[in-house]
Design an enzyme around this catalytic site. Structure first.
Site, mmCIF file in Angstrom:
data_model
loop_
_atom_site.group_PDB
_atom_site.id
_atom_site.type_symbol
_atom_site.label_atom_id
_atom_site.label_comp_id
_atom_site.label_asym_id
_atom_site.label_seq_id
_atom_site.Cartn_x
_atom_site.Cartn_y
_atom_site.Cartn_z
ATOM 1 N N CYS A 166 0.833 -1.206 0.000
ATOM 2 C CA CYS A 166 0.000 0.000 0.000
ATOM 3 C C CYS A 166 0.873 1.264 0.000
ATOM 4 O O CYS A 166 1.872 1.340 0.714
ATOM 5 C CB CYS A 166 -0.918 -0.003 1.223
ATOM 6 S SG CYS A 166 -2.040 1.406 1.236
ATOM 7 N N CYS A 176 0.145 4.909 6.977
ATOM 8 C CA CYS A 176 -0.523 4.703 8.270
ATOM 9 C C CYS A 176 0.458 4.036 9.247
ATOM 10 O O CYS A 176 0.956 2.945 8.971
ATOM 11 C CB CYS A 176 -1.764 3.841 8.094
ATOM 12 S SG CYS A 176 -2.821 4.430 6.751
ATOM 13 N N CYS A 209 0.218 0.267 10.341
ATOM 14 C CA CYS A 209 -0.157 -0.759 9.374
ATOM 15 C C CYS A 209 1.016 -1.489 8.718
ATOM 16 O O CYS A 209 1.846 -0.873 8.039
ATOM 17 C CB CYS A 209 -1.017 -0.135 8.283
ATOM 18 S SG CYS A 209 -1.611 -1.382 7.133
ATOM 19 N N CYS A 253 -16.276 -9.385 5.193
ATOM 20 C CA CYS A 253 -15.742 -8.055 4.956
ATOM 21 C C CYS A 253 -14.453 -8.198 4.152
ATOM 22 O O CYS A 253 -13.499 -8.821 4.614
ATOM 23 C CB CYS A 253 -15.490 -7.373 6.295
ATOM 24 S SG CYS A 253 -14.870 -5.704 6.078
ATOM 25 N N CYS A 306 -19.419 -6.681 3.082
ATOM 26 C CA CYS A 306 -18.829 -5.392 3.429
ATOM 27 C C CYS A 306 -17.515 -5.271 2.667
ATOM 28 O O CYS A 306 -16.865 -6.275 2.390
ATOM 29 C CB CYS A 306 -18.582 -5.354 4.938
ATOM 30 S SG CYS A 306 -17.665 -3.907 5.478
ATOM 31 N N CYS A 342 -19.785 1.607 8.137
ATOM 32 C CA CYS A 342 -19.021 1.032 9.241
ATOM 33 C C CYS A 342 -17.780 1.904 9.403
ATOM 34 O O CYS A 342 -16.993 2.035 8.468
ATOM 35 C CB CYS A 342 -18.632 -0.405 8.890
ATOM 36 S SG CYS A 342 -17.503 -1.161 10.067
ATOM 37 N N ARG A 379 -18.342 -3.046 17.333
ATOM 38 C CA ARG A 379 -17.539 -4.220 16.980
ATOM 39 C C ARG A 379 -16.254 -4.300 17.764
ATOM 40 O O ARG A 379 -15.429 -3.385 17.708
ATOM 41 C CB ARG A 379 -17.134 -4.183 15.502
ATOM 42 C CG ARG A 379 -18.263 -4.324 14.608
ATOM 43 C CD ARG A 379 -17.954 -4.143 13.148
ATOM 44 N NE ARG A 379 -19.254 -4.095 12.523
ATOM 45 C CZ ARG A 379 -19.959 -5.164 12.201
ATOM 46 N NH1 ARG A 379 -19.457 -6.365 12.362
ATOM 47 N NH2 ARG A 379 -21.165 -5.049 11.698
HETATM 48 S S1 SF4 Z 1 -4.348 1.014 6.829
HETATM 49 FE FE1 SF4 Z 1 -2.710 -0.015 5.698
HETATM 50 S S2 SF4 Z 1 -3.697 -0.835 3.888
HETATM 51 FE FE2 SF4 Z 1 -5.082 0.723 4.742
HETATM 52 S S3 SF4 Z 1 -4.521 2.623 3.721
HETATM 53 FE FE3 SF4 Z 1 -3.301 2.562 5.587
HETATM 54 S S4 SF4 Z 1 -1.339 1.593 4.942
HETATM 55 FE FE4 SF4 Z 1 -2.859 1.165 3.353
#
Ligand code: SF4
Length: 363
Positions: free
Chosen positions: A53, A57, A60, A97, A129, A189, A261
């Site tokens: 990705c 974040c 993540c 999901c 979802c 959600c 949840r």
């Molecule tokens: S949470 Fe992870 S997968 Fe989702 S946008 Fe952020 S870096 Fe990408």
């Protein structure tokens, strides 16, 4: 009784900090007024496209820029997804999901395949979802037409603390995507993560952002951070169970009709802790041994826990009727090939840059 949509941070903090027993009693009372306290909805989370990705974040492991041991995979096929959905249904899940590690949805073959996955699962009489990143109104309409039941798009934290965790997109983009979903009949959600170093005021701030949406989200996941090695938040201390229970209880009180949840972080919780969360108003869990990429309790263990607590899994479409799936060749909403400009604030987050730097040294 009309729901309150003008919660303030101060009011929410006051609830969050009530004496524990009082908080629990109030939350359990609200819960009973709006839900069957012995029914818990079970969802299965399926990572249909893992890793790589472009976002940053801080929590993540799927962000390409951090060095984690995650094994990525390209978009799964419709048949693979169908097989997994059937397995989930057989083990008591009423909802699948599907998560894809994308910044935003892009029109094209991959999105067409996701739409086909939605149609396929809806035709298995399961709630579907998706969590695919930012979304335009037309893309939301196309998902709705395919039979999507819910769209997940988390706010993660308060607007202020969001800036300490993510620099590649803005909070308003999240709210706009939720707004686009709201223009369809797909349910919303949206929740967040605690344990990222945020203050209690940030937790309350997130609940302000969610509870002042009108209508409030039908579903609010509360996650406890699972720190993953290689991510900027790898060193965070585990969230005390008491914080988790307080957060669940407060969410229940400010959003009485919402499905709360209990999401990531359940492997670190005892059964007693989880039982307290159910008592405080949690009425959904994610089943399956993985939550996208982080560990989750085994589904048999969960069913054992349900038996012990006298909980029953909620049937599909109990809260809202099943959407119809329009086949691709009869669709009213075609790809518009849009290229929306979602924002990129690009401010500096030291710990994110540090984790990125470490990845470079290791590579
Ligand atoms: S949470 Fe992870 S997968 Fe989702 S946008 Fe952020 S870096 Fe990408």
């Amino acid at each position: 009784m009309a729901l309150k949509h003008d919660w303030t941070k101060e009011e929410i903090l006051e609830i969050y900090n009530k004496p524990f027993m009082e908080l629990l009693y109030e939350a359990a009372t609200v819960h009973r007024q709006h839900h069957d306290p012995n029914t818990v909805q079970v969802s299965t989370l399926l990572s249909i496209k893992t890793g790589g990705c472009p976002e940053d974040c801080g929590y993540c492991p799927q962000a390409a820029r951090y060095h984690t041991d995650l094994e990525g995979n390209d978009l799964m096929s419709v048949n693979q997804v169908k097989a997994q959905a059937l397995r989930a249904k057989a083990s008591g899940s009423s909802r699948v999901c599907m998560g894809a590690a994308w910044r935003n949805v892009k029109d094209g073959e991959e999105f067409d395949n996701v739409l086909e996955m939605v149609r396929t699962i809806n035709k298995l009489d399961m709630e579907v979802c998706c969590t695919l990143g930012m979304l335009t109104e037309n893309q939301a309409q196309r998902l709705a037409e395919a039979g999507l039941y819910a769209y997940n798009h988390n706010l993660d934290s308060s607007e202020e603390y969001y800036k300490e965790v993510i620099s590649t997109r803005g909070y308003q983009d999240r709210l706009d995507t939720i707004g686009n979903v709201r223009k369809t009949n797909v349910t919303v959600c949206s929740g967040g993560i605690i344990g990222m170093g945020e203050s209690e005021a940030d937790r309350a701030g997130m609940l302000v952002a969610l509870s002042t949406l009108n209508p409030q989200p039908e579903s609010v996941p509360i996650n406890a951070l699972v720190p993953v090695e290689g991510t900027p938040l790898e060193e965070q201390e585990p969230v005390p169970i008491w914080d988790m229970i307080r957060m669940v209880a407060t969410t229940r009180i400010v959003m009485p009709e919402t499905q709360v949840r209990l999401s990531a972080g359940r492997t670190q919780m005892s059964r007693e802790g989880q039982a307290m969360c159910f008592f405080a108003g949690a009425n959904s869990i994610f089943a399956g041994d993985k939550l996208l990429t982080t560990p989750n309790p085994d589904v048999n263990e969960d069913m054992e826990m349900f038996k012990m607590l006298g909980l029953n899994p909620q049937k599909a479409f109990e809260k809202k009727s099943q959407p119809e799936s329009v086949d691709a060749d009869k669709s009213q909403f075609q790809s518009q090939g849009e290229k929306p400009k979602w924002t990129r604030p690009g401010h500096k987050i030291d710990r994110n840059l540090e984790a990125q730097g470490k990845a470079k040294t290791k590579a």
